[in-house]
Motif scaffolding. Structure first.
Motif, PDB file in Angstrom:
ATOM      1  N   ALA A  18       0.835  -1.206   0.000  1.00 45.33           N
ATOM      2  CA  ALA A  18       0.000   0.000   0.000  1.00 45.33           C
ATOM      3  C   ALA A  18       0.870   1.257   0.000  1.00 45.33           C
ATOM      4  O   ALA A  18       1.988   1.266   0.512  1.00 45.33           O
ATOM      5  N   HIS A  19       0.340   2.327  -0.619  1.00 44.67           N
ATOM      6  CA  HIS A  19       1.011   3.621  -0.645  1.00 44.67           C
ATOM      7  C   HIS A  19       0.303   4.578   0.306  1.00 44.67           C
ATOM      8  O   HIS A  19      -0.904   4.472   0.534  1.00 44.67           O
ATOM      9  N   GLY A  20       1.045   5.536   0.838  1.00 39.57           N
ATOM     10  CA  GLY A  20       0.457   6.555   1.701  1.00 39.57           C
ATOM     11  C   GLY A  20       1.133   7.894   1.486  1.00 39.57           C
ATOM     12  O   GLY A  20       2.245   7.963   0.942  1.00 39.57           O
ATOM     13  N   ARG A  21       0.441   8.953   1.871  1.00 41.82           N
ATOM     14  CA  ARG A  21       0.969  10.321   1.794  1.00 41.82           C
ATOM     15  C   ARG A  21       0.503  11.063   3.040  1.00 41.82           C
ATOM     16  O   ARG A  21      -0.668  11.425   3.148  1.00 41.82           O
ATOM     17  N   PHE A  22       1.410  11.264   4.003  1.00 43.90           N
ATOM     18  CA  PHE A  22       1.022  12.017   5.193  1.00 43.90           C
ATOM     19  C   PHE A  22       2.249  12.585   5.888  1.00 43.90           C
ATOM     20  O   PHE A  22       3.379  12.152   5.642  1.00 43.90           O
ATOM     21  N   VAL A  23       2.002  13.553   6.750  1.00 46.60           N
ATOM     22  CA  VAL A  23       3.074  14.161   7.542  1.00 46.60           C
ATOM     23  C   VAL A  23       3.214  13.357   8.842  1.00 46.60           C
ATOM     24  O   VAL A  23       2.255  13.268   9.615  1.00 46.60           O
ATOM     25  N   PRO A  24       4.375  12.769   9.128  1.00 40.53           N
ATOM     26  CA  PRO A  24       4.559  11.977  10.350  1.00 40.53           C
ATOM     27  C   PRO A  24       4.781  12.877  11.568  1.00 40.53           C
ATOM     28  O   PRO A  24       5.894  12.965  12.112  1.00 40.53           O
ATOM     29  N   LEU A  25       3.731  13.549  11.981  1.00 41.19           N
ATOM     30  CA  LEU A  25       3.842  14.480  13.106  1.00 41.19           C
ATOM     31  C   LEU A  25       4.323  13.788  14.373  1.00 41.19           C
ATOM     32  O   LEU A  25       4.965  14.407  15.220  1.00 41.19           O
ATOM     33  N   GLY A  26       4.003  12.497  14.507  1.00 39.38           N
ATOM     34  CA  GLY A  26       4.399  11.762  15.703  1.00 39.38           C
ATOM     35  C   GLY A  26       5.893  11.627  15.859  1.00 39.38           C
ATOM     36  O   GLY A  26       6.383  11.347  16.959  1.00 39.38           O
ATOM     37  N   GLU A  27       6.643  11.818  14.768  1.00 40.78           N
ATOM     38  CA  GLU A  27       8.108  11.793  14.816  1.00 40.78           C
ATOM     39  C   GLU A  27       8.695  13.188  14.708  1.00 40.78           C
ATOM     40  O   GLU A  27       9.891  13.348  14.492  1.00 40.78           O
ATOM     41  N   GLY A  28       7.830  14.183  14.795  1.00 42.13           N
ATOM     42  CA  GLY A  28       8.296  15.553  14.631  1.00 42.13           C
ATOM     43  C   GLY A  28       8.451  15.960  13.193  1.00 42.13           C
ATOM     44  O   GLY A  28       9.138  16.942  12.876  1.00 42.13           O
ATOM     45  N   GLY A  29       7.829  15.231  12.287  1.00 42.00           N
ATOM     46  CA  GLY A  29       7.940  15.536  10.863  1.00 42.00           C
ATOM     47  C   GLY A  29       7.269  16.847  10.502  1.00 42.00           C
ATOM     48  O   GLY A  29       6.264  17.239  11.107  1.00 42.00           O
ATOM     49  N   VAL A  30       7.822  17.535   9.506  1.00 39.22           N
ATOM     50  CA  VAL A  30       7.254  18.807   9.053  1.00 39.22           C
ATOM     51  C   VAL A  30       6.899  18.772   7.570  1.00 39.22           C
ATOM     52  O   VAL A  30       6.375  19.736   7.033  1.00 39.22           O
ATOM     53  N   ALA A  31       7.210  17.665   6.881  1.00 40.56           N
ATOM     54  CA  ALA A  31       6.926  17.557   5.449  1.00 40.56           C
ATOM     55  C   ALA A  31       6.180  16.262   5.181  1.00 40.56           C
ATOM     56  O   ALA A  31       6.366  15.259   5.878  1.00 40.56           O
ATOM     57  N   ARG A  32       5.364  16.309   4.161  1.00 39.74           N
ATOM     58  CA  ARG A  32       4.627  15.105   3.774  1.00 39.74           C
ATOM     59  C   ARG A  32       5.599  14.071   3.222  1.00 39.74           C
ATOM     60  O   ARG A  32       6.552  14.395   2.531  1.00 39.74           O
TER      61      ARG A  32
END
Length: 439
Positions: free
Chosen positions: A304-318
């Motif tokens: 499966a493919h996904g597109r999201f910002v991993p805020l839980g790791e402190g991510g700031v980019a999709r």
């Protein structure tokens, strides 16, 4: 043919494969706008089939043994892990299970995944829950149980009502199976049943296609998805065509078939809202619309493919994420670390805008100025395309429209989208580079 690929498999959009994209030095998307990160769609991939269709190159496998219990537990765990990682703060607005043949899964598997989602985020009673169904007697027999488990939208893979075509395609249902499954699904979810129909099949003519489509529309519900049969290297059908055993319609004939279908569907009250999707009575697929409008989506399951910002790791980019393809390896990884993500690519701002452009132009409404501004507050559609001589030529031909509403294809232009997208992408990259240099 790119335009007609099915979208509901954790869709990987764009003219390039995402494995070809590199992490760039471009300014990344900021999650500052809650509208881009507070919600997401969820796609769950069921990788198993009883047999492989002659044209199919999707990520699917013939199971060696019944491991549904293990698969269900791993799908639940990966769903939980990725929802926590995304920190979707508002809700999951749609859920879709595709495959493979997801109607081979036990209804309790879907119920368990939905229960897992509801424990992590808000899952309202109005959420769209879609299941792809293979119209076999076995698939039909489980429709009531799927509906009871929470499914409120069925996507029926009819493909054709012609016995010889179903056989040549390797489908494991016949036309009577398809009609009975469709009728039962409509009883359970009136207005919530989509029918997949395939054109451009071996030896098919426009006249035969027109008659078949009219017959199909007499029993369809309120949504139809058209897909052009495309030859995929490595498939049985590809080998048959290469060896001369099978003859495919020419590009000119398939173009005629597409235009014929658009006209016929319109005559039957269906409005086209995307390159290959038609609806009436407001029955558009909310799940697929989330792909086409550039919203976040989380892909769960093998491949499966996904597109999201991993805020839980402190991510700031999709991020563009791909889960491990092979089910056995994916299961092992999920058991070890909670998820089977094989590839993570941080999307630069330009890559994100390319996705928004490519996907948005698939829709008949195109991209509004307000929607584009969500992703590109400093570079408007008019700044990018308004001064382009090449784009002006497309506007003058009546194939493209750029006005106060935004950017979109005309009715004639939508059929030519593949040829216009490279032009639009070049203009986007040029304008983006100029803006970056000026700053």
């Amino acid at each position: 043919t790119y335009m007609f690929r099915k979208a509901s498999r954790g869709f990987s959009p764009g003219l390039r494969r995402f494995s070809d994209l590199k992490v760039t030095e471009h300014v990344p998307e900021s999650p500052a706008s809650p509208r881009l990160t507070e919600q997401a769609s969820l796609y769950v991939h069921w990788p198993y089939c009883l047999r492989r269709c002659t044209y199919c190159n999707f990520n699917k496998y013939i199971p060696k043994e019944n491991n549904e219990d293990i698969m269900a537990k791993c799908l639940q765990r990966e769903t939980e892990t990725l929802l926590q990682l995304s920190q979707v703060s508002w809700y999951v607005n749609s859920f879709s299970q595709g495959g493979g043949t997801p109607s081979l899964a036990h209804p309790s598997t879907i119920a368990k995944i939905l229960e897992t989602v509801s424990k992590q985020v808000n899952l309202s009673d109005e959420v769209e829950v879609t299941l792809e169904v293979n119209p076999t007697p076995v698939g039909m027999s489980k429709l009531k149980d799927y509906h009871h488990a929470g499914v409120n939208r069925f996507s029926i893979g009819v493909q054709s009502l012609q016995a010889k075509d179903l056989k040549s395609l390797g489908r494991d249902h016949n036309s009577l199976d398809a009609l009975q499954t469709l009728a039962e699904a409509r009883k359970l979810c009136p207005g919530g049943v989509s029918v997949d129909i395939m054109f451009g099949r071996p030896n098919q003519t426009t006249e035969l296609w027109s008659r078949e489509l009219s017959e199909m529309l007499r029993v369809c519900d309120d949504h139809v998805s058209l897909y052009q049969l495309t030859l995929e290297r490595g498939t049985q059908l590809f080998k048959q065509v290469q060896s001369g055993q099978v003859t495919m319609p020419t590009e000119e004939i398939t173009a005629e078939m597409y235009q014929c279908a658009r006209t016929t569907l319109q005559q039957h009250g269906f409005q086209q809202y995307e390159v290959s999707n038609f609806a009436k009575n407001n029955s558009e697929s909310r799940h697929n619309l989330s792909y086409w409008t550039g919203r976040q989506y989380i892909g769960v399951g093998p491949g499966a493919h996904g597109r999201f910002v991993p805020l839980g790791e402190g991510g700031v980019a999709r991020e563009a994420r791909t889960q491990t393809l092979e089910p056995d390896v994916w299961i092992r990884e999920v058991r070890q670390r909670g998820h089977g993500t094989r590839r993570r690519i941080q999307l630069g701002h330009l890559e994100l805008l390319e996705e928004v452009l490519v996907m948005g132009m698939r829709m008949t409404m195109g991209i509004s100025h307000k929607h584009w501004e969500l992703f590109s507050p400093e570079l408007s559609l008019l700044e990018i395309f308004g001064g382009s001589l090449v784009v002006q030529e497309l506007l003058q031909r009546g194939q493209l429209i750029l006005d106060d509403r935004g950017l979109r294809c005309s009715w004639e232009g939508l059929a030519l989208l593949d040829s216009m997208l490279p032009v639009l992408l070049v203009e986007l990259e040029r304008s983006f580079s100029q803006k970056l240099a000026a700053n």
